[in-house]
Each structure stands twice: as C-alpha cells, then as structure tokens.
Design a protein around this motif. Sequence first.
Motif, PDB file in Angstrom:
ATOM      1  N   TYR A  35       0.825  -1.202   0.000  1.00 49.31           N
ATOM      2  CA  TYR A  35       0.000   0.000   0.000  1.00 49.31           C
ATOM      3  C   TYR A  35       0.861   1.254   0.000  1.00 49.31           C
ATOM      4  O   TYR A  35       1.710   1.441   0.874  1.00 49.31           O
ATOM      5  N   ASP A  50      -2.117   0.078  -4.414  1.00 55.27           N
ATOM      6  CA  ASP A  50      -1.118  -0.962  -4.146  1.00 55.27           C
ATOM      7  C   ASP A  50      -0.165  -0.959  -5.336  1.00 55.27           C
ATOM      8  O   ASP A  50      -0.567  -1.264  -6.464  1.00 55.27           O
ATOM      9  N   TYR A  59      -8.042  -0.224  -4.282  1.00 60.66           N
ATOM     10  CA  TYR A  59      -8.933  -0.877  -3.329  1.00 60.66           C
ATOM     11  C   TYR A  59      -9.892   0.147  -2.732  1.00 60.66           C
ATOM     12  O   TYR A  59      -9.579   1.346  -2.659  1.00 60.66           O
ATOM     13  N   ASN A  77     -12.500  -4.776   3.741  1.00 63.13           N
ATOM     14  CA  ASN A  77     -12.090  -4.654   2.343  1.00 63.13           C
ATOM     15  C   ASN A  77     -13.317  -4.786   1.449  1.00 63.13           C
ATOM     16  O   ASN A  77     -13.995  -5.822   1.460  1.00 63.13           O
ATOM     17  N   TYR A  80     -11.294  -4.763  -5.016  1.00 62.96           N
ATOM     18  CA  TYR A  80     -10.384  -4.026  -5.901  1.00 62.96           C
ATOM     19  C   TYR A  80     -11.142  -3.541  -7.119  1.00 62.96           C
ATOM     20  O   TYR A  80     -11.909  -4.286  -7.733  1.00 62.96           O
TER      21      TYR A  80
END
Length: 301
Positions: A35, A50, A59, A77, A80
């Motif tokens: 990250y 990332d 993300y 999360n 993506y």
Amino acid sequence: MILRRLFFPIAASLLMPLSGFSQQHFPDDIPAGNYSGICSLGDGLFAVVDDKASEDGFYLFNLEIDQEKGRITKAQNLGYRSSGKPNRDMEGICYRPSSKTLFISGEKDNEVYEYTLEGKRTGQKLQMPAAFKKAKGNKGIEALTYDPQSRQFFLTTEQPLRGDSLLRIQSFDDYLRPQKQYLYKPDKPINRKYIQGVAELCVLGNGWLLVLERQIYVPRLKLDARTVIRIYEVSLSDGKGVQEKRLVKEFKTKLTLTSRKFANYEGMCSLSPKWLLLIADSQSQFKGVLHDWFLLLKKED
C-alpha cells in the motif's frame, strides 16, 4: 464518537506537533499488500493504491474510527476496482469531490490519470510538464494530493529529477493544467546505508501542505531493519526560492527479534481538522514478518 465525515483540511497551519497512537493492523480483514497511497472519500470510505497490484486500479476500504480513543474499530475490504490496464506502479491517490473522481499517480509512466469510483479511466489526466519525464527510475512521481478549497492538485517525485538537487512540488488547476512549481529541499540520508525519499503530500488548506519524508535501512538479513518517518509542514506562499519547512512529527520503527513493528509508511491523508491517517507498505507482509500497519496522528491541543 465514530468518525464518519467528508474529507476536510486540517487547518491553515498545524502550529503544534502531532501526537501518535499505537499502530494497528487487520490481517483478517485487509489483504496483504504493497500500500503506497490512501485518500478519504467520506463516510468511512477510503481508496487505497497498491504499487504491485496485478492491474492498474485501487482498493476500497471501510474504516470506522473512534476519534476519542484514537483507534480504528473496524476494517473491511470492499474489493479491488481495476481499470483493466497493466500495473504502472501506482503510488499516490487523491479524491476530487466536485467530480466524484479519483486521480492516481504512476511511477512507471510518471503520469496522473483520472478514474471513476468504479475504477475505470475517464480519459483525462494531468497535463504533466516535460521536466517530469526526467524522473529517475523508481524514484518518479510518488506523492499526490488535492485541495478542494483552492481546487488545486499538488504532486512531487520521490527524489529530485535528473540534473536537479531539489524537489519540485508542482501544482495544477481544476482544469488539470500545470501552474506553479515550488522548490523543496529534502533531508539528506542519515548515512550511506539509508534510502531517503518523499513518500506523500497532504493538503492542509490555505497554501499549507504536509510532506512525509521517510528513510529506510534494510540489511541483507533483514533483522535490525529500520525506518525514520518525518512529517514537515510547508507554506507555499509563493513560487520563489526554496520553501521553508517545519518538523511537526518524527518517529522510528524497527525490526528486532522481539518486535515486528517495522513500518514503511507511504500513504497519508487527512480525516478532519485534527486527524491524519497513515498506511504502510508491508511488501505483501514479507515472509509473514511485516504487517499492513495503519497509524492515526492527532494535532495536539
């Protein structure tokens, strides 16, 4: 009180140092990553890049933050968002509320493209001055931020361009056109073993920026690896001469037999008039030793 609000500049000037809280990581909720940049979209939503992701994109994380305790209480999360294009070493990310779009810098091509919140490119990009094509390999455009008050973007490279001894902080207007350049003198490496560079910019409003400089030492066997993180406050009062900087926070991390708190902080964003959030690059949780650290910093009263 849980922090759930739109991005807001910290202040005209910090005036006081920043206090730090404990590092946190969420291995069950946040995937191992590299990250390198983070920005707030409001309502606890964050976009994160990332630099070694399989494709160009970002993300989306949901983070709930208790600002009374200085703790992230929940991390999630949300997946993506890929542009469908190859990875280009994505390093910096910022959000423009007026268009509800993101801008991402790439160190491989030294360009900054605009993206929808679904991850697709809009076809627009910052009109990069030719000088930035002289960026050194893997030391190019790293830091990126946007000021919704002045409607300006700011970026800089990790290290000076070829032929330069100083960094150039470049501003762009809301039409993505280059405006002023500001000269910035980065710190010298602590010694020859350390790698030094500017990892991030964060807008404060009214012509003030925070500059995150970090120095890294990683020995061959990795044990005793260490970082030195310094955050400077800079007033971009004019485009003449080298800009003055004032240290508002310095801290160190280290990898030892008894501590695995080594953290290479590369991303930083503001959350409110008093709060900053930092995110570290763990090299995909290298050999199970490193962590994807988050760190909250608060302006001291």
